[in-house]
Each structure stands twice: as C-alpha cells, then as structure tokens.
Design a protein around this motif. Sequence first.
Motif, PDB file in Angstrom:
ATOM      1  N   PHE A 394       0.862  -1.154  -0.024  1.00  0.00           N
ATOM      2  CA  PHE A 394       0.033   0.156   0.091  1.00  0.00           C
ATOM      3  C   PHE A 394       0.949   1.249   0.077  1.00  0.00           C
ATOM      4  O   PHE A 394       2.189   1.361   0.295  1.00  0.00           O
ATOM      5  CB  PHE A 394      -0.893  -0.180   1.217  1.00  0.00           C
ATOM      6  N   GLN A 395       0.314   2.358  -0.501  1.00  0.00           N
ATOM      7  CA  GLN A 395       0.692   3.770  -0.379  1.00  0.00           C
ATOM      8  C   GLN A 395       1.209   4.078   1.124  1.00  0.00           C
ATOM      9  O   GLN A 395       2.220   4.620   1.397  1.00  0.00           O
ATOM     10  CB  GLN A 395      -0.081   4.648  -1.104  1.00  0.00           C
ATOM     11  N   ASP A 396      -0.010   4.131   1.822  1.00  0.00           N
ATOM     12  CA  ASP A 396       0.392   4.670   3.176  1.00  0.00           C
ATOM     13  C   ASP A 396       0.863   3.684   4.172  1.00  0.00           C
ATOM     14  O   ASP A 396      -0.162   2.829   4.859  1.00  0.00           O
ATOM     15  CB  ASP A 396      -1.354   5.283   3.654  1.00  0.00           C
ATOM     16  N   PRO A 397       2.006   3.825   4.719  1.00  0.00           N
ATOM     17  CA  PRO A 397       2.446   2.948   5.731  1.00  0.00           C
ATOM     18  C   PRO A 397       1.741   3.105   7.168  1.00  0.00           C
ATOM     19  O   PRO A 397       2.116   2.307   7.892  1.00  0.00           O
ATOM     20  CB  PRO A 397       3.955   3.277   5.771  1.00  0.00           C
ATOM     21  N   TYR A 398       1.025   4.179   7.348  1.00  0.00           N
ATOM     22  CA  TYR A 398       0.224   4.222   8.595  1.00  0.00           C
ATOM     23  C   TYR A 398      -0.907   3.703   8.459  1.00  0.00           C
ATOM     24  O   TYR A 398      -1.343   3.013   9.531  1.00  0.00           O
ATOM     25  CB  TYR A 398       0.281   5.675   8.963  1.00  0.00           C
ATOM     26  N   ALA A 399      -1.656   3.571   7.427  1.00  0.00           N
ATOM     27  CA  ALA A 399      -3.151   3.220   7.482  1.00  0.00           C
ATOM     28  C   ALA A 399      -3.029   1.603   7.256  1.00  0.00           C
ATOM     29  O   ALA A 399      -3.960   0.913   7.530  1.00  0.00           O
ATOM     30  CB  ALA A 399      -3.832   4.050   6.568  1.00  0.00           C
ATOM     31  N   GLN A 457       6.867   0.404   6.003  1.00  0.00           N
ATOM     32  CA  GLN A 457       6.829   0.107   4.565  1.00  0.00           C
ATOM     33  C   GLN A 457       7.462  -1.198   4.623  1.00  0.00           C
ATOM     34  O   GLN A 457       7.023  -2.161   3.656  1.00  0.00           O
ATOM     35  CB  GLN A 457       7.394   1.200   3.729  1.00  0.00           C
ATOM     36  N   ARG A 458       8.620  -1.656   5.153  1.00  0.00           N
ATOM     37  CA  ARG A 458       9.236  -2.765   5.028  1.00  0.00           C
ATOM     38  C   ARG A 458       8.526  -3.900   5.720  1.00  0.00           C
ATOM     39  O   ARG A 458       8.311  -4.949   5.196  1.00  0.00           O
ATOM     40  CB  ARG A 458      10.698  -2.651   5.988  1.00  0.00           C
ATOM     41  N   ILE A 459       7.828  -3.475   6.872  1.00  0.00           N
ATOM     42  CA  ILE A 459       6.843  -4.428   7.607  1.00  0.00           C
ATOM     43  C   ILE A 459       5.708  -4.972   6.640  1.00  0.00           C
ATOM     44  O   ILE A 459       5.455  -6.095   6.325  1.00  0.00           O
ATOM     45  CB  ILE A 459       6.150  -3.883   8.599  1.00  0.00           C
ATOM     46  N   GLY A 460       5.193  -3.814   5.617  1.00  0.00           N
ATOM     47  CA  GLY A 460       4.052  -4.195   4.468  1.00  0.00           C
ATOM     48  C   GLY A 460       4.789  -5.004   3.777  1.00  0.00           C
ATOM     49  O   GLY A 460       4.049  -5.832   3.257  1.00  0.00           O
ATOM     50  N   ILE A 461       5.719  -4.788   3.233  1.00  0.00           N
ATOM     51  CA  ILE A 461       6.487  -5.837   2.179  1.00  0.00           C
ATOM     52  C   ILE A 461       6.593  -7.086   2.853  1.00  0.00           C
ATOM     53  O   ILE A 461       6.534  -8.165   1.900  1.00  0.00           O
ATOM     54  CB  ILE A 461       7.807  -5.187   1.630  1.00  0.00           C
ATOM     55  N   ALA A 462       7.242  -7.120   4.148  1.00  0.00           N
ATOM     56  CA  ALA A 462       7.438  -8.672   4.589  1.00  0.00           C
ATOM     57  C   ALA A 462       6.022  -9.437   4.519  1.00  0.00           C
ATOM     58  O   ALA A 462       5.964 -10.389   4.236  1.00  0.00           O
ATOM     59  CB  ALA A 462       7.815  -8.345   5.995  1.00  0.00           C
ATOM     60  N   ARG A 463       4.743  -8.655   4.962  1.00  0.00           N
ATOM     61  CA  ARG A 463       3.514  -9.133   4.728  1.00  0.00           C
ATOM     62  C   ARG A 463       3.214  -9.710   3.598  1.00  0.00           C
ATOM     63  O   ARG A 463       2.814 -10.780   3.326  1.00  0.00           O
ATOM     64  CB  ARG A 463       2.578  -8.120   5.452  1.00  0.00           C
ATOM     65  N   ALA A 464       3.533  -8.867   2.454  1.00  0.00           N
ATOM     66  CA  ALA A 464       3.354  -9.036   1.118  1.00  0.00           C
ATOM     67  C   ALA A 464       4.049 -10.602   0.560  1.00  0.00           C
ATOM     68  O   ALA A 464       3.645 -11.125  -0.236  1.00  0.00           O
ATOM     69  CB  ALA A 464       3.577  -8.044   0.275  1.00  0.00           C
ATOM     70  N   ALA A 477       4.221   2.940  -3.710  1.00  0.00           N
ATOM     71  CA  ALA A 477       4.664   2.162  -2.263  1.00  0.00           C
ATOM     72  C   ALA A 477       5.523   3.294  -1.688  1.00  0.00           C
ATOM     73  O   ALA A 477       6.197   3.020  -0.572  1.00  0.00           O
ATOM     74  CB  ALA A 477       5.082   0.908  -2.565  1.00  0.00           C
ATOM     75  N   THR A 478       6.126   4.113  -2.413  1.00  0.00           N
ATOM     76  CA  THR A 478       7.346   5.066  -1.880  1.00  0.00           C
ATOM     77  C   THR A 478       6.942   6.561  -1.756  1.00  0.00           C
ATOM     78  O   THR A 478       7.895   7.215  -1.452  1.00  0.00           O
ATOM     79  CB  THR A 478       8.481   4.781  -2.775  1.00  0.00           C
ATOM     80  N   SER A 479       5.774   6.827  -2.306  1.00  0.00           N
ATOM     81  CA  SER A 479       5.601   8.285  -2.209  1.00  0.00           C
ATOM     82  C   SER A 479       5.315   8.879  -1.192  1.00  0.00           C
ATOM     83  O   SER A 479       5.588  10.330  -0.826  1.00  0.00           O
ATOM     84  CB  SER A 479       4.344   8.435  -3.217  1.00  0.00           C
ATOM     85  N   ALA A 480       5.085   8.239   0.016  1.00  0.00           N
ATOM     86  CA  ALA A 480       4.960   8.727   1.324  1.00  0.00           C
ATOM     87  C   ALA A 480       6.173   8.991   2.160  1.00  0.00           C
ATOM     88  O   ALA A 480       6.559   9.674   3.074  1.00  0.00           O
ATOM     89  CB  ALA A 480       3.920   8.021   2.067  1.00  0.00           C
TER      90      ALA A 480
ATOM     91  N   ARG C 287     -14.251   0.159   7.468  1.00  0.00           N
ATOM     92  CA  ARG C 287     -14.240  -0.739   6.271  1.00  0.00           C
ATOM     93  C   ARG C 287     -13.451  -0.453   5.339  1.00  0.00           C
ATOM     94  O   ARG C 287     -13.082  -1.232   4.538  1.00  0.00           O
ATOM     95  CB  ARG C 287     -15.526  -1.014   5.743  1.00  0.00           C
ATOM     96  N   HIS C 288     -13.097   0.838   5.064  1.00  0.00           N
ATOM     97  CA  HIS C 288     -12.493   1.081   3.991  1.00  0.00           C
ATOM     98  C   HIS C 288     -11.106   1.558   4.294  1.00  0.00           C
ATOM     99  O   HIS C 288     -10.193   2.161   3.578  1.00  0.00           O
ATOM    100  CB  HIS C 288     -13.079   2.432   3.219  1.00  0.00           C
ATOM    101  N   GLU C 289     -10.735   1.319   5.602  1.00  0.00           N
ATOM    102  CA  GLU C 289      -9.177   1.308   5.861  1.00  0.00           C
ATOM    103  C   GLU C 289      -8.327   0.429   5.064  1.00  0.00           C
ATOM    104  O   GLU C 289      -8.737  -0.684   4.981  1.00  0.00           O
ATOM    105  CB  GLU C 289      -9.017   1.168   7.428  1.00  0.00           C
ATOM    106  N   ASP C 290      -6.911   0.965   4.860  1.00  0.00           N
ATOM    107  CA  ASP C 290      -6.395   0.018   4.031  1.00  0.00           C
ATOM    108  C   ASP C 290      -5.865  -1.381   4.988  1.00  0.00           C
ATOM    109  O   ASP C 290      -5.737  -2.287   4.193  1.00  0.00           O
ATOM    110  CB  ASP C 290      -4.829   0.771   3.867  1.00  0.00           C
ATOM    111  N   PHE C 291      -5.861  -1.202   6.128  1.00  0.00           N
ATOM    112  CA  PHE C 291      -5.464  -2.541   6.704  1.00  0.00           C
ATOM    113  C   PHE C 291      -6.503  -3.586   6.750  1.00  0.00           C
ATOM    114  O   PHE C 291      -6.314  -4.709   6.860  1.00  0.00           O
ATOM    115  CB  PHE C 291      -4.980  -2.118   8.254  1.00  0.00           C
TER     116      PHE C 291
END
Lengths: 572, 328, 400
Positions: A394-399, A457-464, A477-480, C287-291
């Motif tokens: 995803f784009q947003d590493p926080y959400a 973002q690395r954690i997100g990549i690990a999940r992927a 994936a890197t714009s934030a 429901r629309h959150e990325d996670f």
Amino acid sequence: MTQHTPPAAGQPVTTPILSVRDLSIDFHLRSHILHAVRDVSFDLHSGRTLCLVGESGSGKSVTARALLRLIDPQARVAGGTITLRDETGAELRLDGMAPNSREIRAVRGGRIGLIFQEPMSSLSPVRTIGTQIAEALLLHRRMTKPEAKAETVNLLRQVEIANPERMADRYTFEFSGGMRQRAMIAMALACDPDILIADEPTTALDVTTQAEIMDLIARLQRERGMAMLMITHDLGLVAEVADAVAVMRWGRIVEQGPVDQIFHAPHHPYTRRLLEATLKLDSSAKREAPRMDGTPLLSVRGLGKGFGAVNWRGRQTFAIKAVDQVNLDLWPGENLGIVGESGSGKTTLGRMLLRIIEPSTGSIRWQGDAAPAEVTIMNRPDLARYRSAVRLVFQDPYASLNPRMTVKQVIADPLVVAGGLKGAALDARIAELLELVGLDRSAMERYPHAFSGGQRQRIGIARALALNPRIIIADEATSALDVSIRAQVLDLLLDLQRRLDLSFIFIAHDISVVRYFCDRVAVMHRGRVVETGSADDICTRPREPYTQSLISAVPNPDPRNRRMLHRTRFRA
Amino acid sequence: MWLYTLKRILLMIPTMFGISLISFFIIQLPPGDYLTSLLASMADSGQTLDPVEIARLRATYGLDDPMIVQYFKWISGIVFRGDFGYSFEWGRPVSELIWERMGSTLAISIAALVFVWAVSLPIGIYSAVHRHSVGDHVATFFGFLGLAIPNFILALTLMYVSYRYFGQSVGGLFSPEYVGADWSWGRVWDLMKHLWIPIIVIGTSGTAALIRILRANLTDELSKPYVTTARAKGLSEFNVIMRYPVRIALNPFVSAIGWVLPNLISGVTITAIVLNLPTAGPLLLRALVSQDMYLAGSFILLMGVLTLIGMLISDLLLAVLDPRIRFT
Amino acid sequence: MTHLVHTPTELPPDRPMAPEDTGPAISPLRPGDDPGKIAVASQWTLIWRKFLSNRVAVFAGIVVLAFYLIAMLAEFLAPTSPSLARPQFTYAPPQSIGFFVPDPDGGRSWQPHVKGYTMSVDPASLRRTFTIDDTAIIPIGFFVEGPAYRMWGLLDANMRLMGPLDASQPMNLLGTDALGRDLLSRLIYGTRISMSIGLIGVLSSLVIGVVLGALSGYFGGWTDLVIQRIIEVISAMPTIPLWLGLAAAVPVAWSPVTVYFMVTLIVSLLAWTGLAREVRGRFLALRHEDFVTAAILDGSSRARVIFRHILPSLTSHILAVVTLAIPTMIVAETALSFLGVGLKAPVVSWGVLLQDAQNIRAVSTAPWLLIWPSGAVVLAVLAFNFLGDGMRDAADPYET
C-alpha cells in the motif's frame, strides 16, 4: 564550466532585504522539548530565490512561518534575530514584535506574502475566492470596495485564471487544485509584497500542474522583482528555480551556498547523500531486461471500469470511465511501471487486478499456474489462491498496518489464514521475513506505532512476501517516504526481486522512481494507456504528446540544465 | 436552493409518516379502546348506555375495523379536517384543547432556544480561543454540571430556593392577579418574572451541550491552514477568528436545532409539569394517566411534527450559511 | 565534474561545517524521561496509560465503581430496611455522628453515637416537628445486628455495617420521609435499582443497536434505508413525551419486577439509536481502511475481517459511547418514576424517592428529601460523563 552557472548565482551587490541570524525555535511538547530550529541564518535578496531544502522534520516550514511570527502556541522563539529592510535601508526587527501585534500585521500580506502546500484547505470553503482576495486589498491598500473588486479580477487575470470576473464569485470547492493554488498566489501578491514565501507550493499538485504553477511564480517574481524563499523537499525543483540553497536537517542548516555549488560541489556528507539519492532516481537501476518471449504471467485485455449514477427513474445521470480499454502484459521477472497523474485511473487499475474493485469489462488472464485462469470469473477459493500469488503493497505505511496488532501478528495474518504454520515454525518464518526486508527479529513483539514510515513500509513488504508471491503490485509504495528512504526501499525491492524471482507492477506518479525501478512503463491519462514502452524510451524519447508534456514537466536535478520551465505543453 | 428546499420537504414525508405511526401506536397501546374507557367512566358515575347506542358509537368510530383502516380514518381526519379525535376526559374534541397548549409550548421552546444560543455562542468562542485558561475551566465545569443536572431536579431546586429565600412562589406563568387579565405592561413584566426560571431550567443542558460542541469544533477549525492564511494576510486576530473559523464552526451550531429542539420540547414537557406551566406537558401527563389516548396521542404527534419543522428550518439555514451544501 | 571553489560572500561569515547530527534534537522536560519507551507498548496499554493520565476521569471511574459497590452491598450497607416505617418519626431531620461522649467525671470517652430527637407539637396545626436534642445520646456501633435481610435473596443475615446498638432507637443520618422511613437506607437501596437500570438498559440498547446496525450494514440497500429511517424518526421525537406515552401504558397491576423490566426496555427502546448510529458510522469508516483491505487480500473470511480486524478497533470507542449512554438511562428512569409513570412505590429508586420531593411544602419542611436523592443522581451522571469522556479521549491513543 563556470559560464554555465546561472547569472543570478553570481555575487550579489545589493544588501539583503531580509536577514535571519541564529534563529532558534523550541517546541514545548507534553513529554519533551523539541529543538525544531537551531541557529539558522540566511539572507534574502530582491529578485532572487533562496530554497530551504530538507526532509520531513527538518524544521524548514517552522523557519518560514517564524518569519511572519505564525508559529504554534507551544513553539517558542528561543533566540536569534529577523531583520527586514526597505528600499531606504530602514530596518525593521520582526523577532521583537508581539504575535498578532499591529506592526507584524502590517508586514504580513503587506510586505511578505505566503503560499502554502495544501491548496484544498488553505482557503475558507464558505467565502468566495473574490472576497478572500479583496480582504487583503482592503486591509493594506486602502481601496474602496469597487476598486478592490476590480483589482481582484485583475489579479486573477494575472495568475492566468480564465473568466476572472465570474470566477471571483465562486467558492473554493468549485476550483481545481491548481486553480486554488493560483488564487492563493493572487492573494499573496495582492499587496505587491517585497518577499514571497512559498512553503511546498506544488507538493500536492500533479507534475504538469506543478510546472505551470512554478512557471507562474517565476514570471511574477521576475516582473515584480520580489525576493522568494521557497521551502521544498524536492531537489529537482530546487535545481530548476533556486539561486541559492540552504540544506536543513534536524533543525540545522548543514550547508548553504549558490545553487551550482550545492549541486556540483557539495561539502556536507548529508547534502551529498541527499543528492545521491535524488540523482540515483534520475537514472535506471542498470539491470538486465527480462526475456519477453514465452508467456506473460498476467495478461490484461480490454479492462475497463465505469462509475456512474442512475436517477430515480433508472436513467443514467452521469458516467465516468475511470479505466477504459486497458491492455497490459507482465512477463516473469519484469518490472512494469504504471505512471499517471491523479485521476488517471492507475490506482483503480491496480485494485481491479486484485478484484478489490470489480472490473466492468475486459479480462485478466493469470498464467502463473500450470493452467491459465481468468481472474474476473474466479470463485472464492481460486481467488484466494490468486491473491496469495499476487500481493499488494500500500501507499500509506500508517493506514495499512492494523495498529492493534504486533508486527508478528501483522505478518503472520496471511500465514495463519492460509494455515499450515504454527508455533516455532511460524516464529521462524516471521523472523526470516523480517530479516529479508532488513529488520531485526526483535521487531516482532513491537507495535506498528514504534516504527518510522520507511520501516513500516518494510513491514508491509514482509507481509506481502509471507505467502511466496509471484507478483507484487506496489501502489505508490514509496511516495509517502522521504527521498533518501525512498531510494533504500526501492533498492530493497530490487534485491528481493533478484533473490525471490518476483515481478512487480509499480504504480506511481513520480516518473523518476519509475525510471529507476521499471523495465517497461505504461503511461495512463484519463483512464487510458496512452503509451507503453521501455522505461528509457519513455523518459528520453516519448512519442505521444501527453507523454512528452509529462516528461518535460519533471524537474531536472541539475541547475545547469533546467528543463521544467522550457517544457512542451499538452492541451487535450 | 429551491430544488434543495423541495427535496428536503419531500424527504420529511416518510419521517412524518413514521411519527404518525408511533403516535397511533401509543393511542392503541392501552388495553381496550376508548369506548370501553368511556363505559367504565360512565359506570363509575352510575350511568349506563344501551347496547344499540354502543353499537352505533362503535360504527361511527370504526372501532371494529382492521387496525390499518382505523389508522387511515384517524390520520385523514387530522390531515383533511383538523379532527384529532375526541377527549373523553374533557368531553370535548381534542382540537379544541391542544392548540393553545401547543402554542405556549412552542413559545417557551423558542425563548429557550434563543437563550441557549445567546449564552453558548460567546462562551463557546471564548473557551475555544482561550483554551485551558481559567475562564475556560470555569465554563467547562459549569458545562458539565449543566449537562449532569436533569431538568426536573433543576426546576425543583430553583423552586425550593426561590420559595425558601425569596418567599416567592414560582409555579405557573402569571401571578394570580394577572392570570385572566388583559395584556398590560404589568402583565408582561409579571410574565417575565415567571418565565426566567423555566427558560433557565429548559435551556441549561442545551447550553452546556452547545458550548462543548462549539468549543470542540472551533478548536479543530482554529488549527486549519486557512486560518493561517487569514493571519498571513495581516488581518487582526479578532477578524481572523470571527470571519474564518467561527463562520465555519457556526454550522454545527445551526444544525444543532435539529437535536436541541426535541430536547427542549422534552424539557418543556417535564419542567412544565413540575412548575405547573400551562403548556402541553401537564395536560399530556394527565391524559396519559387517565388514558385519554386521543388527546395524548395528538400531543405526541404534534410535538414530533414540531421538531421536524425545526429540523427543516435548521437544514435550510445551514444551506444558506454553507455553500457546499447549497451546491451539491 | 570540476569542483567550483566558491566563497559564499552573501552568507554570514564562514563557519565550521555543521556537525552530523544523529537525530532530531530533543531535551526531556524532566531528567530521566525516555520518550522512546512507549515503542513496545500495545494499543490497550497505550489507551490505559492515556486514560490514567487523565486524573479527573480516573477519579470519576472510582466514583462509578463505588456506586456499583454500594448497589451490590445494599443490604449490608443500609442501616435498616427501606420499607420500615416509623410513624413516630415523620420528617425527622438528619443526625450527625459524634465519636466522643462527655463522661460524668468531666473527661471524654470513645463512644460513637448520634443525637436523639425531641418532639414538639404545634398546637394550632397539630403538626409534629422534631429537633435534635444534644443531650440525648444514642450509642451506635459498626457491624451490629439490625433488621434481618436476605443477602441477594440467598443468604439470611442481619449484620449491618452500622446501626444503633439498641435497635428500637432512631438513627437517621440523612433524615426520614413522611412515613418515618430512613432516607439513607432508602437511598442505598435506590442506588441498586437506579444503577442497574442504567447498566441493563444500556446493555439492551447495545444489543438492539448492534443487531440493527449489523443488519443495516450487512444487507445494505433497502434494509439499511428502512433502519436508517427508523433511527431518524425515533431521534426526531422528543424523548420525554414518548417515554411518558409508552410508560403510561404499563398496566398498574403488574408486579414490580415486570414493571422494572418494562421500564428498562422502554428507556432503552429510544436510546439505542445513538449507539447504532455511532457503531455504524465507525464500522463504515473502518471498512475502507487500508489495513482492512489488506486483511481481505490476505484471504481472511468475512467473519475474520469483522471479528479480528474491525471489532477490536471499535471496542474502545463502543465502550466509551456506552459509558456516555448510561447517565441518559439513569436520568430517564428517574424522570419517569418522578412523574409517577415509571417504577412505583414498593420499589425504591432515586426517581421514586424524588417523588416525595414533588410537593414544595414537603421540600420546605424536609429539604433533605430533595437534596440527597438529586445529589446522588447528579453525582452519578457527572461521574459517568467524566469517565466516558476520559475513555473517549483515550480510545485514540495516538492523538494528542
């Protein structure tokens, strides 16, 4: 080589119009004091542009706002001086003025104009553009209301807003992002200020709009002989517009000098690193092109998505083709870039490939398994299998990370759902994945809030990666991320590709990132793929007019070869 | 704007229908119908009615029709003929009893609404702009207290205090000598002397709620970039705050009519019972206790309709205030 | 690339190169603080910590706990039975506790006691009034035997926390009512009824709200539309008249327990809309959150997405909303009972107690009948509000 130096970067003869000396600002937060700005000194000269460059948290924005004493209540100026001079040489000390005092208010808008980043929220939504601009005129230039109204229209015309008489009575939500930013500029320039402060004025805009806005600012600055302080994180933009540059990091100016010196003879290691990261992204990652015979992993044909609404009589009231007749192929081991500005349909396309959004028309053929399969008609178990082979970052590493789960739980989630691994084996697999993305296994027990954007973002990549995927779709994936982190994450992805035999679909608005990372690029515009070609061809020899305008609008991080301001324009 | 108004009015119809259903449901709720109640009350006073007469009455009131037919008879009577049914306790048509009472209910509610706005607007703005100042803390404290004290307890307390320390009886809207009198300055003054307690009682919780809402909204708005833009223009702090964030924070203030009004009408009902004001409240309670259901149901229906109209007005005001609503 | 040697004359005098910082400059407010320590804390830990840092909310929480403790131990805490009428002590004023009595020899000795009453009869109206008699000493004790009771309807006991040593003597710390019943005991028993109505009411409205909210979210379309309309209609109605209308229909002949549950039901019938709306809104936003999208892509089933990813993020918010809804229930019950259409006489609740204060003459004779029950209501409502506010603030631990 000296003769290539832009003339403005030579020795100035004027006295500076604004001098900042040893400015320090502290933030008194609940748990600690943050020294956001430390001993910052610089000068502004009429007709010239100083760029304050830095990554997030460097204190550049606070510095700019401190000049107008527009800082938050919990921030305190801990020391230093700010001196403003007029043509006669009379000096005005801004640092001593009380916030919101009559003196500083005369400077604000009158002698120093300010433009911000967020064109969406910088103007009040409930008052017309015209009244908001006229307000400044009434305040500083002692005009009557009809005069102010006429002058407002005049200003809107100067910032190239079509139909200024009518647009003055419109509200912000009827304006596009670029138009709002033009209105902001008109407002900042209303009282003919000596200095213009532009705080990331184009960060929220598309690259072609950015070029137009910067064009406009540069022209107005030239015509009016203003001094400009521009705050930005984008070294490319700096190279395009700056006469002098100050590089900030963690509250300090680590290096400053004429733009040519900063770009071609940087002293400070941080400046060098920053430049390196930027320049690296302006070239391609020099890898072997994958073979494009055989069968592609994924074949997309005629894919489309329409959004529409029907009224109560069942008639179509409007329809937007977010994605229209897209054809793509992804070959094994290939990195395919999808580039486009906002609203081009690239994100919708990416989500359709995973059927997060159901396509309206067309086919997606998955040929990674023994037998080819049609994704658009897959049943649930097949779709689940497909989604474990094609993953999304995803784009947003926080959400994108559930804040209530530990890193271990986040990464384990796909493994647990898929079943099979338990206990120690699961732990071992997670540790392996963490190592793969360059994180320590001690990260497992922590929660996402403990990590920086790049780490998340690395954690997100690990999940992927957890389910041994074949394709990763990286959606912005890197714009934030800050530029130096961005380069690291891209290198990580390339490294993973070599080790794990992955293919990428890389969706981005940033052409330099795509150029660095991708083998082939598809350029999207208004839902359609307008051009597909090798990354180098697209970036250096674009064929289609839209691609040409897009590429020529990208700032070039070399002050000796400014490109953005002499670009080709595209008129649809 | 006209289209918006029309749309908004059309949207009200299903809600209105729902409210009428609820009112009808309440009318039908007590066991037996009103003829049985009538017979019971007549039996109490030793009267009897011959079966032929009973059958005739059942037919006129449609008491043996299916529920849905009864509902339609009832609602069409209200909509087309202004006939709200018959009050057995008073022996008069309901429509003769309710209007004056509803009028005073409305008048007191509006007075309370004006009070709520007039008090909460300045305090809310002050609290948000001077966050964590002494004044803000005092306002917050009283706000919490105002929310925590139920209307009727506040009414009782004020009644006790004024009786005990001022020796003044505060029930009703007029002193005895003015009750039936013609309007005069003296009577208006007497009304004012009686009106302040109900208005404070009814308005307190709404005021407290609105202060909190305004403070929260304004605090959000104060940190928005457009406020900085306004400051960067060189506007004075007062103008910055009044022209920009307050202008937007007013929206929830106006839309608050939608939920403050039902609260106020609720408040008027119970406060009026405690203070014995000639509004719908005491009559409603009496009707309910004696199961005079057509009267009670009509009050409930009208109170619901009143709040709906209030909501409509608040939505229209909001559209005038905020172009984003007007244009979409 | 040729290096240009530039003397930056436009700059302040040349200074040594800035040092390489390793991070943003931070000084702790207090020495010894470690801002990085929260890194390994879970979200619930962070929520708890943020809640604890709100002193007012913590204090309010303690008050709420105390109320429920009183409700649970009512039989033991109340000095006497709530229905024990002593016509010889009508409208007796509150007594205060003293601990020492003067000895005959001039010293003072330890003896907890209350003062007795003297009665005078107004010759004109024949009304009796009581005044505290400082000379009459009624010794009291702790853990004394008092009127027998059945703890939670299970255990026979007669131990009371405190009471007069001689059971025939009066001890009315908060005074008595028109029938000479002890207000303190009635208030304590009333706490049980009023606080439990709040809790049960909020639970049933939560059930209604969650079920309807889930139906609305799950089926969408028409179901959603109809339920949203219902919510709109109910929240448009002024609550008190509607409550009155429903409560007045409860037959007088029903047993107190049935009436209790009916009143609870009526109160929660109108209060669920707020909860449903809140839950639905949060649910739709999450429901629309990325996670959540990520969880769907991970192959999670619908149930897993809801229970493992969405609901845990909702719980802290739901908890806060529920806490804020309890006082509404308490006030509703109190108001209905006060007006005489809610709980009725043999049952003791705060609202029933306040019924005695309806008459201004009764209040002026015995102001304690107004002061204590309404004090209890206001204190409970305040405590729940502060607690709920603190919980709501803590529910999002990342916001400052």
